[in-house]
Design an enzyme around this catalytic site. Structure first.
Site, mmCIF file in Angstrom:
data_model
loop_
_atom_site.group_PDB
_atom_site.id
_atom_site.type_symbol
_atom_site.label_atom_id
_atom_site.label_comp_id
_atom_site.label_asym_id
_atom_site.label_seq_id
_atom_site.Cartn_x
_atom_site.Cartn_y
_atom_site.Cartn_z
ATOM 1 N N ASP A 23 0.903 -1.129 -0.017
ATOM 2 C CA ASP A 23 0.036 0.082 0.024
ATOM 3 C C ASP A 23 0.953 1.249 0.024
ATOM 4 O O ASP A 23 1.590 1.562 0.999
ATOM 5 C CB ASP A 23 -1.037 -0.214 1.208
ATOM 6 C CG ASP A 23 -1.778 1.357 1.432
ATOM 7 O OD1 ASP A 23 -1.871 2.076 0.266
ATOM 8 O OD2 ASP A 23 -2.439 1.450 2.560
ATOM 9 N N LYS A 87 2.894 10.985 -3.658
ATOM 10 C CA LYS A 87 1.745 10.643 -4.379
ATOM 11 C C LYS A 87 0.832 11.493 -5.051
ATOM 12 O O LYS A 87 0.082 11.126 -6.137
ATOM 13 C CB LYS A 87 0.967 9.490 -3.323
ATOM 14 C CG LYS A 87 -0.063 8.841 -4.115
ATOM 15 C CD LYS A 87 -0.670 7.765 -3.002
ATOM 16 C CE LYS A 87 -1.716 6.932 -3.533
ATOM 17 N NZ LYS A 87 -2.311 5.950 -2.572
ATOM 18 N N ASP A 211 -13.194 5.803 2.203
ATOM 19 C CA ASP A 211 -11.772 5.972 2.467
ATOM 20 C C ASP A 211 -11.381 7.280 3.225
ATOM 21 O O ASP A 211 -11.294 8.116 2.289
ATOM 22 C CB ASP A 211 -11.076 5.285 1.460
ATOM 23 C CG ASP A 211 -9.289 5.365 1.647
ATOM 24 O OD1 ASP A 211 -9.074 5.921 2.655
ATOM 25 O OD2 ASP A 211 -8.509 4.974 0.946
#
Ligand code: AMP
Length: 591
Positions: A23, A87, A211
């Site tokens: 992850d 990211k 999420d």
């Protein structure tokens, strides 16, 4: 049912290989595997029990690179040399992130072009791919240290909304870190897999994955059927998460203590300490009713009720995203079968309750929400390693799959090298008036004419009600499921008549045979193109001849003798050309 245990891409038998699930998060990253003894997914932990590696890279003065907690220490003291949230920059140009440029405390190069961003640290420029690869390299090293074995293969997760460029950037980062990235998996898919959803092939379910992490919020609506996960919609806010909760608490305390925004801005240490206390308060209030602490000799306290009042607007924003995601998927809350909770901020009881109330059902929250994505990546990795015999995912289709169309031509529905599971469909129609059935012949191979390819199956779609040629709409759909089984379905859409057949495409073909078929398609490429063009011209000619004959039959009375003679002559001429002529001659005849 026989299943295939080879990876067609590499030709290797994939067994008992350690493939890790990663992850690669905005804030934290972690690695998980399927425990060889318990067969359960577990995250890898250091001796001190630490599993989360902060996704932060620090560049020291002497060129030394540190990643994780060590790097995090420099966030406040050396912001220009400490890279976080990389990211957010993956596969992005400066134009993409311009409106959020204030978020980054390090230097993102603004060359005002559409080219991909670079980050400047001192005199050196880094791409997000390079920076991510440093994080992945650290994860690889830690995993090797814990497992005491080389780790070279991985499954890496990405948000469902990542586009091809972002997925490719993630893959490249893995490669640069010395990892063979076997698959890029959507985070919500991984989270669902961690809860065992979608592991049975019979399962048909609609899942909402909520999420809420440190800095981002994502809601994804997925449908699983036949072992295939399909993303129906995604929504969210890439700048909404636990950090905003912390900030709201700091603002509340500052207002109470009479600290102005300017003071907070100037006194970096004070604001940093308050932020840390706010996070501690938030975390404590997930399990207790009140919290108090001290900063700069001043007491600050908060009750759960106060916190809930403060964060209501933030939680409401996430629910609005859920409403939009459902709308985009064309669904209602009643259509959602399962709700999966991901991200550290879903530990806040009010968040959990609001989501549960909105969807009108209990949510999946028994797994650690920080770990659930990595755990699911490990489940996927295990499947790819060939250890989970009940669910063997093949990487790609080794040869194209298609059906025979007019003139014996191959019409490809699923091209070779498609990732599987895979789905494709196309509409066809009848050639003759009143045609009551249609033969569907399924072929595998790369050649243009089906006679040069391999026939896999054949069936008849019967019971098509009488209609003029061209009117029926026959939808042929191909579905290659997780273990390489192809199901072909044909359905006449106007009448609803349908028929299907199951085929095992790879069965009985060795790697050498696959290779031979590919080589032949290359050798015969030029010839195949010419043949296809000729067959297409012949088919078109036949259709014109048939249609014209029917027209004459019905309308003889309206035609003059010359018109009739000319047309019949043209038909004869075209019939002759169709049998003996070249492609160009036939086309001229058709004109
Ligand atoms: P993630 O990005 O998924 O790792 O989530 C990190 C976020 O979860 C941070 O904002 C944390 O402060 C928050 N978090 C972690 N534990 C808790 C908790 N027990 N209660 C509330 N928030 C938490």
């Amino acid at each position: 049912m026989a299943k295939i245990g080879i990876n067609i891409a590499t030709g290797s038998l994939q067994q008992n290989e350690m493939i890790v699930g990663i992850d690669l998060g905005t804030t934290n990253s972690l690695v998980a595997i399927i425990h060889p003894d318990t067969r359960q997914p577990v995250v890898l932990k250091e001796h001190d029990g630490v599993s989360l590696v902060p996704s932060i890279v620090h560049f020291g003065g002497q060129g030394q690179v540190t990643v994780g907690d060590e790097a995090k220490k420099f966030l406040v003291t050396e912001p220009q040399h400490t890279i976080f949230s990389v990211k957010r920059l993956m596969g992005k140009s400066y134009a993409d992130i311009r409106e959020h440029s204030g978020y980054f405390s390090y230097k993102v190069i603004d060359d005002n072009t559409e080219s991909l961003v670079k980050i400047q640290v001192g005199e050196v420029f880094y791409s997000p791919v390079e920076l991510s690869s440093l994080i992945l390299k650290e994860l690889k090293t830690r995993a090797e240290h814990i497992l005491k074995t080389p780790v070279t293969k991985a499954v890496i997760t990405v948000p469902a909304y990542f586009n091809d460029a972002q997925r490719q950037a993630t893959r490249d980062a893995g490669k640069l870190a010395g990892l063979d990235v076997l698959r890029i998996v959507n985070e919500p898919t991984a989270a669902s897999l961690a809860y065992g959803l979608g592991l049975s092939r019979e399962e048909v379910k609609t899942i909402a994955v909520y999420d809420l992490g440190g800095g981002t919020f994502d809601i994804s609506v997925l449908r699983i059927s036949g072992g295939i996960f399909e993303v129906l919609s995604t929504n969210g806010d890439t700048y909404l998460g636990g950090d905003d909760i912390d900030r709201t608490i700091v603002q509340h305390w500052a207002a109470e203590a009479g600290i102005t925004e300017d003071e907070l801005r100037v006194h970096k240490n004070l604001s940093q300490e308050l932020r840390l206390l706010a996070e501690a308060a938030k975390i404590a209030l997930s399990s207790s009713e009140s919290y108090s602490g001290v900063v700069a000799e001043q007491a600050f306290s908060l009750t759960r009720q106060q916190l809930e009042h403060l964060i209501k607007p933030l939680v409401d924003r996430t629910i609005t995203c859920c409403i939009n995601a459902l709308k985009d998927a064309g669904l209602d809350t009643r259509d959602i079968d399962e709700v999966v909770m991901v991200g550290g901020s879903t530990r806040v009881p009010m968040v959990k309750n609001s989501v549960s109330t909105f969807f009108g059902k209990k949510v999946h929250d028994t797994l650690n929400p920080d770990e659930v994505v990595a755990l699911g990546a490990a489940v996927q990795a295990d499947v790819l390693a060939g250890n989970n015999k009940d669910l063997l995912l093949l990487d790609i289709t080794p040869l194209s799959l298609g059906i025979e169309t007019m003139g014996g031509l191959m019409d490809v529905l699923i091209p070779r090298n498609s990732k599987i599971p895979s789905k494709a469909g196309r509409q066809y129609t009848t050639q003759k008036d009143g045609q009551g059935s249609m033969r569907i012949s399924v072929f595998q191979g790369e050649r243009d004419l089906v006679k040069d390819n391999r026939k896999l199956a054949e069936f008849n779609l019967t019971g098509i009600p009488g209609m003029p040629a061209g009117l029926p709409k026959v939808e042929v759909s191909f579905l290659v499921n997780a273990d390489g089984i192809l199901t072909v379905k044909a359905k006449e859409l106007r009448s609803g008549v349908e028929q299907y057949i199951e085929v095992k495409p790879q069965y009985g073909l060795t790697d050498a045979e696959v290779e031979k078929m590919l080589m032949e398609s290359i050798t015969h490429a030029r010839e195949d193109i010419q043949t296809r063009a000729l067959v297409e011209a012949q088919t078109e000619a036949l259709q014109i001849i048939d249609t014209t004959r029917q027209f004459i039959q019905r309308n003889t009375g309206f035609l003059t003798a010359t018109e009739l003679a000319d047309t019949l002559h043209a038909i004869d001429e075209l019939t002759r050309l169709r049998e003996q002529g070249t492609k160009d001659e036939i086309q001229a005849g058709v004109e």
